[in-house]
Design a protein around this motif. Structure first.
Motif, PDB file in Angstrom:
ATOM      1  N   ASN A  80      -6.658  24.327  71.310  1.00 17.44           N
ATOM      2  CA  ASN A  80      -5.497  24.258  72.208  1.00 17.44           C
ATOM      3  C   ASN A  80      -4.697  22.980  71.981  1.00 17.44           C
ATOM      4  O   ASN A  80      -3.466  22.977  72.075  1.00 17.44           O
ATOM      5  CB  ASN A  80      -5.950  24.348  73.664  1.00 17.44           C
ATOM      6  CG  ASN A  80      -6.418  25.732  74.040  1.00 17.44           C
ATOM      7  OD1 ASN A  80      -6.040  26.724  73.402  1.00 17.44           O
ATOM      8  ND2 ASN A  80      -7.247  25.827  75.072  1.00 17.44           N
ATOM      9  N   GLU A  81      -5.396  21.876  71.715  1.00 15.17           N
ATOM     10  CA  GLU A  81      -4.714  20.611  71.433  1.00 15.17           C
ATOM     11  C   GLU A  81      -3.853  20.749  70.175  1.00 15.17           C
ATOM     12  O   GLU A  81      -2.706  20.293  70.136  1.00 15.17           O
ATOM     13  CB  GLU A  81      -5.736  19.492  71.233  1.00 15.17           C
ATOM     14  CG  GLU A  81      -6.553  19.154  72.467  1.00 15.17           C
ATOM     15  CD  GLU A  81      -5.836  18.214  73.411  1.00 15.17           C
ATOM     16  OE1 GLU A  81      -4.869  17.556  72.970  1.00 15.17           O
ATOM     17  OE2 GLU A  81      -6.247  18.136  74.582  1.00 15.17           O
ATOM     18  N   LEU A  82      -4.404  21.374  69.145  1.00 10.12           N
ATOM     19  CA  LEU A  82      -3.660  21.519  67.900  1.00 10.12           C
ATOM     20  C   LEU A  82      -2.505  22.504  68.047  1.00 10.12           C
ATOM     21  O   LEU A  82      -1.441  22.313  67.454  1.00 10.12           O
ATOM     22  CB  LEU A  82      -4.591  21.982  66.774  1.00 10.12           C
ATOM     23  CG  LEU A  82      -5.832  21.127  66.495  1.00 10.12           C
ATOM     24  CD1 LEU A  82      -6.506  21.582  65.204  1.00 10.12           C
ATOM     25  CD2 LEU A  82      -5.501  19.643  66.433  1.00 10.12           C
ATOM     26  N   ALA A  83      -2.725  23.548  68.842  1.00 13.78           N
ATOM     27  CA  ALA A  83      -1.686  24.563  69.029  1.00 13.78           C
ATOM     28  C   ALA A  83      -0.499  24.026  69.821  1.00 13.78           C
ATOM     29  O   ALA A  83       0.594  24.606  69.785  1.00 13.78           O
ATOM     30  CB  ALA A  83      -2.270  25.785  69.728  1.00 13.78           C
ATOM     31  N   ALA A  84      -0.693  22.929  70.533  1.00 12.18           N
ATOM     32  CA  ALA A  84       0.382  22.366  71.364  1.00 12.18           C
ATOM     33  C   ALA A  84       1.420  21.615  70.543  1.00 12.18           C
ATOM     34  O   ALA A  84       2.454  21.198  71.080  1.00 12.18           O
ATOM     35  CB  ALA A  84      -0.211  21.437  72.421  1.00 12.18           C
ATOM     36  N   THR A  85       1.182  21.413  69.251  1.00  3.69           N
ATOM     37  CA  THR A  85       2.157  20.736  68.410  1.00  3.69           C
ATOM     38  C   THR A  85       3.410  21.599  68.308  1.00  3.69           C
ATOM     39  O   THR A  85       3.333  22.821  68.273  1.00  3.69           O
ATOM     40  CB  THR A  85       1.592  20.475  67.006  1.00  3.69           C
ATOM     41  OG1 THR A  85       1.165  21.716  66.424  1.00  3.69           O
ATOM     42  CG2 THR A  85       0.396  19.534  67.089  1.00  3.69           C
ATOM     43  N   GLU A  96       1.497  16.101  62.960  1.00  2.00           N
ATOM     44  CA  GLU A  96       1.232  16.262  64.391  1.00  2.00           C
ATOM     45  C   GLU A  96      -0.154  16.866  64.622  1.00  2.00           C
ATOM     46  O   GLU A  96      -0.867  16.473  65.555  1.00  2.00           O
ATOM     47  CB  GLU A  96       2.314  17.129  65.036  1.00  2.00           C
ATOM     48  CG  GLU A  96       3.659  16.439  65.183  1.00  2.00           C
ATOM     49  CD  GLU A  96       4.624  17.240  66.026  1.00  2.00           C
ATOM     50  OE1 GLU A  96       4.269  18.366  66.453  1.00  2.00           O
ATOM     51  OE2 GLU A  96       5.745  16.748  66.257  1.00  2.00           O
ATOM     52  N   ILE A  97      -0.532  17.826  63.790  1.00  2.00           N
ATOM     53  CA  ILE A  97      -1.855  18.435  63.918  1.00  2.00           C
ATOM     54  C   ILE A  97      -2.934  17.394  63.651  1.00  2.00           C
ATOM     55  O   ILE A  97      -3.922  17.303  64.387  1.00  2.00           O
ATOM     56  CB  ILE A  97      -1.990  19.636  62.953  1.00  2.00           C
ATOM     57  CG1 ILE A  97      -1.181  20.818  63.480  1.00  2.00           C
ATOM     58  CG2 ILE A  97      -3.460  20.040  62.775  1.00  2.00           C
ATOM     59  CD1 ILE A  97      -1.172  22.019  62.555  1.00  2.00           C
ATOM     60  N   PHE A 137     -10.158  25.007  61.827  1.00  2.00           N
ATOM     61  CA  PHE A 137     -10.013  24.711  60.408  1.00  2.00           C
ATOM     62  C   PHE A 137      -8.900  25.536  59.788  1.00  2.00           C
ATOM     63  O   PHE A 137      -8.136  25.041  58.950  1.00  2.00           O
ATOM     64  CB  PHE A 137     -11.334  24.956  59.681  1.00  2.00           C
ATOM     65  CG  PHE A 137     -11.275  24.631  58.217  1.00  2.00           C
ATOM     66  CD1 PHE A 137     -11.113  23.322  57.796  1.00  2.00           C
ATOM     67  CD2 PHE A 137     -11.374  25.639  57.267  1.00  2.00           C
ATOM     68  CE1 PHE A 137     -11.040  23.009  56.440  1.00  2.00           C
ATOM     69  CE2 PHE A 137     -11.306  25.332  55.914  1.00  2.00           C
ATOM     70  CZ  PHE A 137     -11.139  24.022  55.502  1.00  2.00           C
ATOM     71  N   ARG A 138      -8.770  26.796  60.195  1.00  2.00           N
ATOM     72  CA  ARG A 138      -7.723  27.637  59.632  1.00  2.00           C
ATOM     73  C   ARG A 138      -6.341  27.082  59.955  1.00  2.00           C
ATOM     74  O   ARG A 138      -5.415  27.174  59.142  1.00  2.00           O
ATOM     75  CB  ARG A 138      -7.861  29.064  60.178  1.00  2.00           C
ATOM     76  CG  ARG A 138      -8.907  29.898  59.448  1.00  2.00           C
ATOM     77  CD  ARG A 138      -9.013  31.282  60.060  1.00  2.00           C
ATOM     78  NE  ARG A 138      -9.896  32.150  59.287  1.00  2.00           N
ATOM     79  CZ  ARG A 138     -10.374  33.290  59.734  1.00  2.00           C
ATOM     80  NH1 ARG A 138     -10.055  33.715  60.958  1.00  2.00           N
ATOM     81  NH2 ARG A 138     -11.173  34.031  58.984  1.00  2.00           N
ATOM     82  N   SER A 139      -6.172  26.513  61.155  1.00  2.00           N
ATOM     83  CA  SER A 139      -4.870  25.956  61.515  1.00  2.00           C
ATOM     84  C   SER A 139      -4.512  24.796  60.604  1.00  2.00           C
ATOM     85  O   SER A 139      -3.339  24.602  60.245  1.00  2.00           O
ATOM     86  CB  SER A 139      -4.869  25.506  62.981  1.00  2.00           C
ATOM     87  OG  SER A 139      -5.724  24.391  63.183  1.00  2.00           O
ATOM     88  N   LEU A 140      -5.512  24.020  60.191  1.00  2.00           N
ATOM     89  CA  LEU A 140      -5.273  22.922  59.263  1.00  2.00           C
ATOM     90  C   LEU A 140      -4.928  23.457  57.872  1.00  2.00           C
ATOM     91  O   LEU A 140      -3.992  22.973  57.220  1.00  2.00           O
ATOM     92  CB  LEU A 140      -6.497  22.011  59.201  1.00  2.00           C
ATOM     93  CG  LEU A 140      -6.394  20.770  58.304  1.00  2.00           C
ATOM     94  CD1 LEU A 140      -5.236  19.885  58.749  1.00  2.00           C
ATOM     95  CD2 LEU A 140      -7.705  19.992  58.324  1.00  2.00           C
TER      96      LEU A 140
END
Length: 213
Positions: A80-85, A96-97, A137-140
């Protein structure tokens, strides 16, 4: 929640999910200070939650099931923290991620230790589609891939197809490992004259992608 006599107040009918959440929270707190996941016992979790071990088995069949639930909750928080970028420019979004990832680890050292300071759920293969941390990891990897790989404008070679830096997964692993090092070293060596985190992350992304801030 405990009552005045030290026992746990019964949840109201239909609040079984609340007890499950309390068990996950208790297990997470214990893992934050435990010497690895192998030292975590169901009896200790039940005691921390103020219930009998038998009651715990109504929600989790075994220790692995409880550990899996803990990792799912903690990784969901990080995801959720990463998705908020919000950046749309790929290199800026990657930065940002990375910043959100490191800020989470530095702000929540106990939770971060649960995710990466313990061995993880036993018996799972890295390719398992249900691995709790896989979306993070996939988001990265996706953010790295959106950047289009490494800038090769100054590369005079004709054939770079075998260069491992063309692999967004490998690049993402290197960035992840570097971020993990920044988090743990900043926590373990606070006396070191660390440059500001954004500067370090800009340097990290630039080094791997050849982009400029």
């Amino acid at each position: 929640m405990t009552n005045r006599s030290g026992g746990r107040n019964r949840n109201k009918r239909g609040e079984g999910g609340k007890l499950r959440d309390e068990l996950i929270a208790a297990a997470s707190r214990l893992l934050e200070t435990a010497d690895g996941q192998e030292s975590l016992s169901l009896r200790a979790v039940a005691r921390a939650a103020g219930i009998s071990p038998q009651s715990l088995y109504l929600h989790f069949a075994d220790r692995r099931a409880l550990l899996t639930a803990v990792y799912e909750v903690r990784f969901a928080e990080l995801a959720n923290e990463l998705a908020a970028t919000s950046a749309t420019d790929p290199p800026t979004r990657l930065r940002e991620i990375c910043h959100a990832y490191c800020e989470y680890g530095l702000r929540n050292p106990g939770h971060y230790r649960v995710l990466f300071g313990t061995a993880g759920t036993p018996g799972w293969e890295p390719t398992d589609a249900q691995l709790p941390g896989l979306p993070v990891f996939r988001s990265l990897v996706e953010a790295v891939n959106d950047c289009g790989g490494v800038d090769r404008s100054d590369d005079s070679s004709d054939d770079s197809s075998d260069d491992p830096s063309d692999d967004p997964t490998a690049t993402a692993i290197c960035i992840w490992a570097a971020m993990h090092g920044l988090i743990t070293l900043r926590q373990d060596r606070p006396s070191f004259p660390w440059p500001p985190l954004p500067h370090l992350l800009d340097t990290l992304v630039t080094a791997h992608l050849g982009t400029t801030p």
